[in-house]
Design a protein around this motif. Structure first.
Motif, PDB file in Angstrom:
ATOM      1  N   ARG A  91       2.357   7.459  10.060  1.00 26.16           N
ATOM      2  CA  ARG A  91       1.311   7.746   9.077  1.00 26.16           C
ATOM      3  C   ARG A  91       1.731   8.867   8.122  1.00 26.16           C
ATOM      4  N   ARG A  92       2.300   9.918   8.668  1.00 21.59           N
ATOM      5  CA  ARG A  92       2.710  11.037   7.827  1.00 21.59           C
ATOM      6  C   ARG A  92       3.936  10.698   6.986  1.00 21.59           C
ATOM      7  N   ASP A  93       4.943  10.092   7.617  1.00 24.57           N
ATOM      8  CA  ASP A  93       6.207   9.861   6.936  1.00 24.57           C
ATOM      9  C   ASP A  93       6.114   8.742   5.901  1.00 24.57           C
ATOM     10  N   MET A  94       5.142   7.846   6.064  1.00 26.48           N
ATOM     11  CA  MET A  94       4.928   6.804   5.066  1.00 26.48           C
ATOM     12  C   MET A  94       4.708   7.415   3.686  1.00 26.48           C
ATOM     13  N   LEU A  95       3.996   8.529   3.655  1.00 24.97           N
ATOM     14  CA  LEU A  95       3.720   9.202   2.381  1.00 24.97           C
ATOM     15  C   LEU A  95       5.016   9.604   1.696  1.00 24.97           C
ATOM     16  N   ARG A 160       0.419   3.065  -0.788  1.00 25.37           N
ATOM     17  CA  ARG A 160       0.921   3.486   0.523  1.00 25.37           C
ATOM     18  C   ARG A 160       0.636   4.975   0.750  1.00 25.37           C
ATOM     19  N   SER A 164      -1.637   6.529   3.790  1.00 26.18           N
ATOM     20  CA  SER A 164      -1.174   7.627   4.630  1.00 26.18           C
ATOM     21  C   SER A 164      -2.183   8.767   4.697  1.00 26.18           C
TER      22      SER A 164
END
Length: 217
Positions: A91-95, A160, A164
């Motif tokens: 969730r965090r790294d998708m950003l 995306r 996130s």
């Protein structure tokens, strides 16, 4: 016809790199955060041949250039494969993976601004005007791609990023829009709504770049 061919030849380099390095940046960020899928596929490279999509990178931009007499540009590259489940914190790294593409376009816009500045700082020579025109196109295309991709509509990068940032339940519901994303984008494009949305931030960013680099136009 000669003028159109000249425009295409000058625009080719900034347009191809604007589209392909955008995708390469996604792959680089994904590898940094734990997903080697793009790296294993050989897609983390500045070589545009690894990213070019015949339709999106060549046929569509050239066709638009011809039909619009050089007024607008649009295109895409082969999407870089990213397995979000392999990121260390999906969730965090998708950003950050999503933001890497627009960030690459911003860096390229600044690079082309420096090229325009360089063209006019050096003594006037046969390359001054072509390099200036190439730089102008490079700035315009990269700013346009950056702002367009930040529109919060899946599957665009902005969509995306929104997924996130939203709470899990709302993020899941919002992500389901992705299958309708392209039709929605086309409706916005042909209705003129898209240009009304992204036009002001594009002009603002372009004006800021002109001001910072004191460009001669």
């Amino acid at each position: 016809m000669d003028s159109l061919l000249q425009t295409i030849s000058i625009a080719a380099l900034p347009v191809i790199f604007a589209i392909t390095l955008h995708e390469a940046a996604h792959g680089y960020a994904a590898r940094h955060f734990g997903d080697p899928t793009a790296w294993l596929a050989g897609r983390i490279t500045p070589n545009p041949l690894r990213h070019i999509d015949l339709v999106g990178t060549i046929i569509v931009p050239v066709s638009i250039l011809i039909l619009s007499t050089g007024g607008i540009l649009f295109g895409w590259a082969k999407p870089v494969p990213v397995d979000f489940s392999r990121l260390r914190d999906p969730r965090r790294d998708m950003l950050w993976v999503a933001a890497a593409g627009p960030a690459a376009n911003l860096c390229m816009a600044l690079f082309w601004a420096m090229m325009v500045k360089l063209a006019w700082v050096l003594p006037i020579n046969p390359f001054t005007l072509p390099l200036t025109r190439m730089g102008e196109i490079g700035i315009a295309v990269n700013v346009a791609l950056m702002v367009l991709n930040l529109v919060p509509l899946p599957p665009l990068d902005g969509g995306r990023i929104a997924v996130s940032l939203l709470p899990p339940r709302q993020a899941f519901r919002f992500s389901r829009i992705e299958r309708f994303g392209l039709p929605i984008l086309l409706v916005l494009l042909f209705s003129g709504i898209l240009s009304a949305l992204i036009g002001p931030p594009m002009r603002l960013i372009g004006a800021l770049i002109d001001f910072v680099f004191q460009l001669p136009y």
